[in-house]
Design a protein around this motif. Structure first.
Motif, PDB file in Angstrom:
ATOM      1  N   MET A 116       0.843  -1.173   0.000  1.00 41.74           N
ATOM      2  CA  MET A 116       0.000   0.000   0.000  1.00 41.74           C
ATOM      3  C   MET A 116       0.889   1.238   0.000  1.00 41.74           C
ATOM      4  SD  MET A 116      -2.597   1.423   2.972  1.00 41.74           S
ATOM      5  CE  MET A 116      -3.490  -0.095   3.089  1.00 41.74           C
ATOM      6  N   GLU A 117       0.494   2.192  -0.830  1.00 38.39           N
ATOM      7  CA  GLU A 117       1.235   3.450  -0.837  1.00 38.39           C
ATOM      8  C   GLU A 117       0.907   4.234   0.418  1.00 38.39           C
ATOM      9  OE1 GLU A 117       1.554   5.849  -4.380  1.00 38.39           O
ATOM     10  OE2 GLU A 117       0.575   4.230  -5.495  1.00 38.39           O
ATOM     11  N   THR A 118       1.830   5.055   0.831  1.00 41.07           N
ATOM     12  CA  THR A 118       1.616   5.868   2.022  1.00 41.07           C
ATOM     13  C   THR A 118       1.897   7.328   1.703  1.00 41.07           C
ATOM     14  OG1 THR A 118       3.883   5.595   2.798  1.00 41.07           O
ATOM     15  CG2 THR A 118       2.248   3.985   3.570  1.00 41.07           C
ATOM     16  N   LYS A 119       1.452   8.180   2.593  1.00 36.44           N
ATOM     17  CA  LYS A 119       1.700   9.612   2.479  1.00 36.44           C
ATOM     18  C   LYS A 119       2.174  10.106   3.833  1.00 36.44           C
ATOM     19  CE  LYS A 119      -0.493  13.959   1.263  1.00 36.44           C
ATOM     20  NZ  LYS A 119      -1.710  14.586   0.734  1.00 36.44           N
ATOM     21  N   MET A 120       3.217  10.873   3.826  1.00 31.64           N
ATOM     22  CA  MET A 120       3.769  11.424   5.067  1.00 31.64           C
ATOM     23  C   MET A 120       2.960  12.636   5.482  1.00 31.64           C
ATOM     24  SD  MET A 120       6.011  11.168   7.316  1.00 31.64           S
ATOM     25  CE  MET A 120       7.155  11.935   8.402  1.00 31.64           C
ATOM     26  N   LEU A 121       2.481  12.625   6.719  1.00 30.07           N
ATOM     27  CA  LEU A 121       1.741  13.749   7.267  1.00 30.07           C
ATOM     28  C   LEU A 121       2.479  14.268   8.494  1.00 30.07           C
ATOM     29  CD1 LEU A 121      -1.872  12.269   7.180  1.00 30.07           C
ATOM     30  CD2 LEU A 121      -0.843  13.825   5.528  1.00 30.07           C
ATOM     31  N   ASP A 122       2.511  15.572   8.646  1.00 32.80           N
ATOM     32  CA  ASP A 122       3.099  16.176   9.834  1.00 32.80           C
ATOM     33  C   ASP A 122       1.960  16.707  10.697  1.00 32.80           C
ATOM     34  OD1 ASP A 122       5.758  15.813   9.078  1.00 32.80           O
ATOM     35  OD2 ASP A 122       5.729  17.624   7.848  1.00 32.80           O
ATOM     36  N   ALA A 123       2.082  16.517  11.995  1.00 36.62           N
ATOM     37  CA  ALA A 123       1.057  17.027  12.909  1.00 36.62           C
ATOM     38  C   ALA A 123       1.732  17.495  14.186  1.00 36.62           C
ATOM     39  CB  ALA A 123       0.041  15.936  13.222  1.00 36.62           C
ATOM     40  N   HIS A 124       1.298  18.628  14.652  1.00 37.27           N
ATOM     41  CA  HIS A 124       1.766  19.127  15.944  1.00 37.27           C
ATOM     42  C   HIS A 124       0.712  18.740  16.965  1.00 37.27           C
ATOM     43  CE1 HIS A 124       5.112  21.518  14.430  1.00 37.27           C
ATOM     44  NE2 HIS A 124       4.364  21.664  13.360  1.00 37.27           N
ATOM     45  N   ILE A 125       1.098  17.927  17.931  1.00 40.22           N
ATOM     46  CA  ILE A 125       0.160  17.497  18.961  1.00 40.22           C
ATOM     47  C   ILE A 125       0.686  17.944  20.320  1.00 40.22           C
ATOM     48  CG2 ILE A 125      -0.691  15.551  17.603  1.00 40.22           C
ATOM     49  CD1 ILE A 125       1.010  13.700  19.302  1.00 40.22           C
ATOM     50  N   PRO A 126      -0.213  18.140  21.256  1.00 40.54           N
ATOM     51  CA  PRO A 126       0.230  18.577  22.583  1.00 40.54           C
ATOM     52  C   PRO A 126       1.206  17.579  23.201  1.00 40.54           C
ATOM     53  CG  PRO A 126      -2.154  18.742  22.369  1.00 40.54           C
ATOM     54  CD  PRO A 126      -1.662  18.022  21.166  1.00 40.54           C
ATOM     55  N   LEU A 127       2.162  18.090  23.922  1.00 44.71           N
ATOM     56  CA  LEU A 127       3.201  17.259  24.535  1.00 44.71           C
ATOM     57  C   LEU A 127       2.629  16.144  25.412  1.00 44.71           C
ATOM     58  CD1 LEU A 127       6.195  16.751  24.721  1.00 44.71           C
ATOM     59  CD2 LEU A 127       6.312  18.408  26.587  1.00 44.71           C
ATOM     60  N   PRO A 128       1.624  16.403  26.257  1.00 46.22           N
ATOM     61  CA  PRO A 128       1.091  15.297  27.063  1.00 46.22           C
ATOM     62  C   PRO A 128       0.530  14.153  26.210  1.00 46.22           C
ATOM     63  CG  PRO A 128       0.344  17.393  27.947  1.00 46.22           C
ATOM     64  CD  PRO A 128       1.013  17.682  26.632  1.00 46.22           C
ATOM     65  N   LEU A 129      -0.099  14.504  25.089  1.00 45.33           N
ATOM     66  CA  LEU A 129      -0.628  13.481  24.193  1.00 45.33           C
ATOM     67  C   LEU A 129       0.513  12.701  23.533  1.00 45.33           C
ATOM     68  CD1 LEU A 129      -3.193  12.265  22.978  1.00 45.33           C
ATOM     69  CD2 LEU A 129      -3.093  14.023  21.207  1.00 45.33           C
TER      70      LEU A 129
END
Length: 76
Positions: free
Chosen positions: A1-14
């Motif tokens: 399966m092909e994939t796509k790179m996603l960037d996400a900023h999530i809170p540090l506790p999470l």
């Protein structure tokens, strides 16, 4: 399966919770995140379908004449 790179900023506790779970389960973080996103999308799609069905049902209201309702009530 092909994939796509996603960037996400999530809170540090999470992020810390994610790291701890990945360590405990011996799974890569991307596996956990992929499963979580898939579950969220499935749930949202089901909610959308329910909402659309509810709207469709509301648009199919049947109107009954008052005399017929009274006749029915009297027949009880």
């Amino acid at each position: 399966m092909e994939t796509k790179m996603l960037d996400a900023h999530i809170p540090l506790p999470l992020a810390e919770r994610l790291d701890a779970l990945a360590f405990d389960l011996a799974l890569p973080r991307d596996v956990i995140v992929t499963e979580a996103i898939a579950a969220w999308l499935d749930r949202e799609e089901r909610r959308r379908i329910v909402a659309l069905r509810t709207i469709a049902a509301a648009n199919t209201i049947v109107v009954v004449e008052q005399d017929r309702v009274i006749d029915w009530a009297d027949s009880l």
